[in-house]
Scaffold this active site. Structure first.
Site, mmCIF file in Angstrom:
data_model
loop_
_atom_site.group_PDB
_atom_site.id
_atom_site.type_symbol
_atom_site.label_atom_id
_atom_site.label_comp_id
_atom_site.label_asym_id
_atom_site.label_seq_id
_atom_site.Cartn_x
_atom_site.Cartn_y
_atom_site.Cartn_z
ATOM 1 N N LYS A 1 12.899 18.450 40.904
ATOM 2 C CA LYS A 1 12.553 18.425 39.340
ATOM 3 C C LYS A 1 12.811 19.758 38.709
ATOM 4 C CE LYS A 1 10.736 15.225 36.471
ATOM 5 N NZ LYS A 1 10.938 13.788 36.383
ATOM 6 N N GLY B 1 1.848 5.502 23.984
ATOM 7 C CA GLY B 1 2.992 6.082 24.018
ATOM 8 C C GLY B 1 4.060 5.128 24.104
ATOM 9 N N GLY C 1 7.444 5.594 23.199
ATOM 10 C CA GLY C 1 8.947 5.955 23.466
ATOM 11 C C GLY C 1 9.781 5.183 24.098
ATOM 12 N N ASN C 2 10.943 5.639 24.691
ATOM 13 C CA ASN C 2 11.872 4.999 25.396
ATOM 14 C C ASN C 2 11.278 3.866 26.303
ATOM 15 O OD1 ASN C 2 14.181 6.392 24.139
ATOM 16 N ND2 ASN C 2 13.773 7.974 25.444
ATOM 17 N N VAL C 3 10.535 4.323 27.059
ATOM 18 C CA VAL C 3 9.943 3.346 28.072
ATOM 19 C C VAL C 3 8.902 2.436 27.566
ATOM 20 C CG1 VAL C 3 8.940 3.059 30.492
ATOM 21 C CG2 VAL C 3 10.188 4.965 30.117
HETATM 22 N N1 LIG Z 1 12.617 7.586 31.011
HETATM 23 C C1 LIG Z 1 12.212 7.143 32.222
HETATM 24 O O1 LIG Z 1 13.244 6.575 32.642
HETATM 25 C C2 LIG Z 1 11.148 7.285 32.932
HETATM 26 C C3 LIG Z 1 11.226 7.100 34.474
HETATM 27 C C4 LIG Z 1 9.898 7.674 35.155
HETATM 28 C C5 LIG Z 1 8.928 8.165 34.342
HETATM 29 N N2 LIG Z 1 9.040 8.474 33.085
HETATM 30 C C6 LIG Z 1 7.786 8.733 32.316
HETATM 31 O O2 LIG Z 1 7.303 7.915 31.505
HETATM 32 C C7 LIG Z 1 6.779 8.634 30.346
HETATM 33 C C8 LIG Z 1 7.360 8.038 29.126
HETATM 34 O O3 LIG Z 1 8.725 8.395 29.226
HETATM 35 P P1 LIG Z 1 9.800 8.180 28.036
HETATM 36 O O4 LIG Z 1 11.066 8.310 28.432
HETATM 37 O O5 LIG Z 1 9.594 6.882 27.328
HETATM 38 O O6 LIG Z 1 9.354 9.364 27.142
HETATM 39 P P2 LIG Z 1 9.627 9.631 25.446
HETATM 40 O O7 LIG Z 1 9.743 11.045 25.186
HETATM 41 O O8 LIG Z 1 10.662 8.710 24.950
HETATM 42 O O9 LIG Z 1 8.314 8.800 24.880
HETATM 43 C C9 LIG Z 1 6.794 9.411 25.090
HETATM 44 C C10 LIG Z 1 6.227 8.938 23.756
HETATM 45 O O10 LIG Z 1 4.905 9.166 23.864
HETATM 46 C C11 LIG Z 1 4.301 9.789 23.012
HETATM 47 N N3 LIG Z 1 3.243 10.662 23.092
HETATM 48 C C12 LIG Z 1 3.141 12.101 23.516
HETATM 49 N N4 LIG Z 1 1.847 12.306 23.396
HETATM 50 C C13 LIG Z 1 1.053 11.469 23.245
HETATM 51 C C14 LIG Z 1 -0.156 11.089 23.290
HETATM 52 N N5 LIG Z 1 -1.401 12.109 23.263
HETATM 53 N N6 LIG Z 1 -0.854 9.861 23.030
HETATM 54 C C15 LIG Z 1 -0.071 8.718 22.574
HETATM 55 N N7 LIG Z 1 1.595 9.089 22.680
HETATM 56 C C16 LIG Z 1 1.843 10.267 22.956
HETATM 57 C C17 LIG Z 1 5.312 10.488 22.185
HETATM 58 O O11 LIG Z 1 5.411 10.590 20.618
HETATM 59 C C18 LIG Z 1 6.543 9.500 22.221
HETATM 60 O O12 LIG Z 1 6.686 8.496 21.695
HETATM 61 C C19 LIG Z 1 6.860 10.116 30.816
HETATM 62 O O13 LIG Z 1 5.608 10.656 31.364
HETATM 63 C C20 LIG Z 1 8.101 10.122 31.598
HETATM 64 O O14 LIG Z 1 7.943 11.277 32.374
HETATM 65 C C21 LIG Z 1 10.093 7.965 32.504
#
Ligand SMILES: NC(=O)c1ccc[n+]([C@@H]2O[C@H](COP(=O)([O-])OP(=O)(O)OC[C@H]3O[C@@H](n4cnc5c(N)ncnc54)[C@H](O)[C@@H]3O)[C@@H](O)[C@H]2O)c1
Length: 367
Positions: free
Chosen positions: A94, A194, A196-198
């Protein structure tokens, strides 16, 4: 920034890297600095036993270097076990870039970072994580072949988040099967923290299945967007952990299951996308077990993203990506059963199986 925290005399006593609590016999840790672009990054290679260390790059406004180092150590270790349990021939790595992705990320900085990745000659392969986009990976690709998660128009597998969400959904269904005897999530109260994307893609699966979904996020704009799209409820309280719910899905940042939250949790299942959800995997994993809360290990059920980027290295198609991701359902059930039979935490059960695969490969490699 470090000088504010410790004096040089203390530094000698503290074993700043190998002595850290989160150091877990990582093979290599690379500190990258470039004055011209302002790049300050750390690449962590935890293990290359199963293959090159693959894991995303996170750009985050860390308060200090200790926080960044701790994050890269924990995240890279997690990647080793994620790939091992998913059956991929990849090690764990990472990278973190210290800085604000909104204001400090430039193409020059990304290219310079790519050059540092290139210098590792393929021992580490990068991808996107929080604060990164496929476009950033396209920029990195200009200077190194050791990058995945590039856009489809450039031959990549595209955005991994919908695949990650599908895997989390599969893991959640398996946890429901284990806890309730049925994997149907209709009418279950699910809190997605949260969106976001996922998180958003997970909400869509849950809504299609008929679950009652409540969402929380620090961004009011996102909350309204997702509510308007899917008709879900926005969480209006101030302590999500104390709320009555069936399933808690942490999809923001890690360590939300900690000393402060763990005894408040009302959920019967925890299944989400965030990495390193347990602040202390032994202690908090044990308390969840004692409280009868089924925890679907994060590194197992959020592996959809790495399955997606692995396709770029192995040249398999979308159908195979989805088949491998759907299999997270069966692996999760296996792990939950294994934990029950052996009276250990689900996290430990998943770790044991991942470690066994690595140990077997190590023996084979040394023959
Ligand atoms: N994108 C992937 O394919 C992937 C794969 C494995 C793991 N992850 C993990 O999943 C998580 C989400 O990934 P993502 O790509 O959706 O990230 P992202 O940045 O698109 O979304 C994260 C969301 O969480 C919100 N957030 C931040 N702090 C917060 C809080 N205290 N309370 C509520 N919401 C809060 C943000 O505003 C954002 O909307 C991360 O921890 C990432 O490491 C993602």
């Amino acid at each position: 920034m470090t000088s504010e925290l410790i004096t040089s005399k203390e530094l000698i006593k503290m074993d700043p890297v190998f002595g850290q609590h989160s150091f877990d016999d990582h093979e290599q840790i690379v500190f990258c600095n470039d004055k011209d672009t302002g790049l300050k990054a750390i690449i962590g290679i935890h293990s290359t036993v199963l293959g090159p260390a693959l894991g995303g790059t996170r750009m985050w406004n860390y308060k200090n270097e200790w926080e960044a180092l701790n994050d890269v150590l924990r995240l890279s270790r997690g990647m080793t076990f994620k790939s091992a349990i998913t059956g991929l021939d990849l090690g764990g790595g990472k990278a973190v870039i210290i800085g604000d992705a909104k204001t400090q990320k430039t193409p020059e900085l990304m290219r310079r970072f790519g050059e540092f990745v290139n210098g590792l000659s393929g021992r580490y392969i990068t991808a996107e994580d929080v604060g990164m986009t496929t476009k950033d990976m396209d920029t990195v690709r200009e200077v190194t072949p050791y990058v995945t998660g590039i856009s489809e128009s450039k031959g990549g597998a595209g955005n991994p988040s919908p695949v990650t969400a599908y895997g989390v959904f599969m893991g959640m269904k398996a946890a429901a099967k284990f806890q309730y005897g049925s994997d149907v999530l209709e009418d279950k109260n699910v809190y997605v923290q949260g969106i976001g994307n996922v998180g958003e893609a997970l909400v869509e699966h849950l809504v299609n299945e008929g679950a009652n979904v409540t969402i929380s996020d620090i961004s009011q704009e996102r909350l309204e967007e997702v509510r308007n799209k899917f008709g879900v409820t926005i969480y209006g309280g101030n302590d999500i952990y104390s709320e009555a719910m069936d399933i808690y899905a942490p999809c923001a940042l890690g360590a939300t299951i900690n000393d402060e939250t763990i005894y408040k949790l009302q959920a019967k299942i925890i299944a989400g996308a965030a990495n390193n959800q347990l602040e202390d995997e032994n202690k908090h994993g044990g308390i969840l077990k004692d409280r009868g809360i089924v925890y679907a290990p994060d590194f197992l059920i959020n592996a959809g993203g790495i399955i997606n980027v692995y396709a770029e290295l192995e040249n398999y198609d979308r159908q195979e990506i989805m088949r491998k991701t759907e299999n997270i359902y069966h692996t999760t059930l296996e792990i939950l059963d294994h934990a029950k039979v052996n009276d250990i935490t689900t996290h430990m059960a998943a770790l044991n199986i991942a470690r066994e695969r690595i140990a077997t490969r190590k023996r084979e490699n040394s023959k």
